[in-house]
Motif scaffolding. Structure first.
Motif, short mmCIF file in Angstrom:
data_model
loop_
_atom_site.label_atom_id
_atom_site.label_comp_id
_atom_site.label_asym_id
_atom_site.label_seq_id
_atom_site.Cartn_x
_atom_site.Cartn_y
_atom_site.Cartn_z
N LYS A 57 -11.33 -19.35 -9.28
CA LYS A 57 -10.20 -18.49 -9.60
C LYS A 57 -10.67 -17.20 -10.27
CE LYS A 57 -6.50 -21.86 -9.80
NZ LYS A 57 -5.37 -22.37 -10.56
N GLU A 58 -11.69 -17.33 -11.09
CA GLU A 58 -12.26 -16.15 -11.76
C GLU A 58 -12.85 -15.18 -10.74
OE1 GLU A 58 -15.66 -15.68 -15.01
OE2 GLU A 58 -14.20 -17.25 -15.55
N GLY A 59 -13.46 -15.73 -9.69
CA GLY A 59 -14.05 -14.93 -8.62
C GLY A 59 -13.00 -14.19 -7.78
N ARG A 60 -11.77 -14.62 -7.83
CA ARG A 60 -10.69 -13.99 -7.06
C ARG A 60 -10.13 -12.75 -7.76
NH1 ARG A 60 -7.30 -19.42 -5.99
NH2 ARG A 60 -8.72 -20.44 -4.55
N GLN A 61 -10.41 -12.61 -9.05
CA GLN A 61 -9.81 -11.50 -9.81
C GLN A 61 -10.42 -10.16 -9.39
OE1 GLN A 61 -10.34 -12.40 -13.94
NE2 GLN A 61 -8.69 -13.90 -13.98
N LYS A 74 -13.97 -26.99 -14.21
CA LYS A 74 -14.85 -25.84 -14.40
C LYS A 74 -15.09 -25.12 -13.08
CE LYS A 74 -17.33 -27.43 -18.49
NZ LYS A 74 -18.60 -27.96 -19.02
N ASP A 108 -15.82 -3.91 -16.80
CA ASP A 108 -16.52 -5.20 -16.63
C ASP A 108 -17.93 -5.03 -16.07
OD1 ASP A 108 -14.32 -6.43 -17.60
OD2 ASP A 108 -13.53 -7.15 -15.68
N SER A 129 -12.03 -23.23 -12.09
CA SER A 129 -11.91 -22.07 -12.97
C SER A 129 -12.79 -20.93 -12.46
CB SER A 129 -12.29 -22.46 -14.39
OG SER A 129 -12.38 -21.33 -15.22
N GLN A 130 -14.02 -21.27 -12.06
CA GLN A 130 -14.95 -20.26 -11.55
C GLN A 130 -14.44 -19.66 -10.23
OE1 GLN A 130 -18.62 -22.43 -11.34
NE2 GLN A 130 -19.20 -21.99 -13.48
#
Length: 135
Positions: free
Chosen positions: A124-128, A118, A134, A121-122
Motif C-alpha cells: 500500500k505504501e508503494g501505491r502512494q 507488514k 520525499d 503495508s509495504q
C-alpha cells in the motif's frame, strides 16, 4: 436415546396440489401431522421444555408440533414422510450441543499474521504518489 413419537401423532388429510394429474382434485394425498407436546407421555417435562424452545416456529398456538407433507403421490407415502420428519425434528431438538473449547492462536500463527500485515503495508505504501520532499 431414541424416542419414537409415532403412536401420539394425530393425522389429517386434505387435497394437495402438484403431481397426480386428474387425481389431484379428488384424492386427499396431503398429510398433516400434529403432535401435542404438552400431553405427551413419551417425553419428560425437561424434554418437553427443550422441544417447545427449540421448535417454537413449528409449534401451533394450541401447543402441537405441526408437520405437513405433499411431496408424494400417495397418502401413505406422505404419512411416512411426516412421521420421519417429526421424529427427526424431535431427535434434533433433544440433542445436546457440544460446548466449544476456546483456543489461543499459536506463536507461529501470530508471527505469520504480523508478517502478512507488514507485507500488505509495504504494498500500500508503494501505491502512494511521490511528493517532492520525499526524494
Amino acid at each position: 436415546m431414541k424416542i419414537d413419537i409415532t403412536p401420539e401423532i394425530i393425522f389429517r388429510t386434505a387435497r394437495s396440489g402438484g403431481k397426480g394429474g386428474q387425481n389431484v382434485n379428488k384424492v386427499e394425498t396431503m398429510v398433516e401431522g400434529r403432535w401435542p407436546v404438552a400431553l405427551s407421555q413419551l417425553v419428560s417435562e425437561e424434554q418437553k421444555v427443550l422441544i417447545l424452545q427449540k421448535l417454537y416456529n413449528k409449534i401451533t398456538a394450541d401447543g402441537a408440533l405441526l408437520v405437513k407433507s405433499q411431496a408424494e403421490r400417495t397418502q401413505l407415502g406422505n404419512r411416512q414422510l411426516v412421521i420421519k420428519k417429526m421424529n427427526a425434528l424431535v431427535q434434533q431438538a433433544l440433542e445436546k450441543k457440544k460446548s466449544r473449547i476456546a483456543t489461543k492462536p499459536s506463536k507461529a500463527a501470530k508471527e505469520k499474521r504480523i508478517e502478512n500485515k507488514k507485507k500488505l503495508s509495504q504494498v500500500k505504501e508503494g501505491r502512494q504518489k511521490i511528493r517532492r520532499g520525499d526524494c
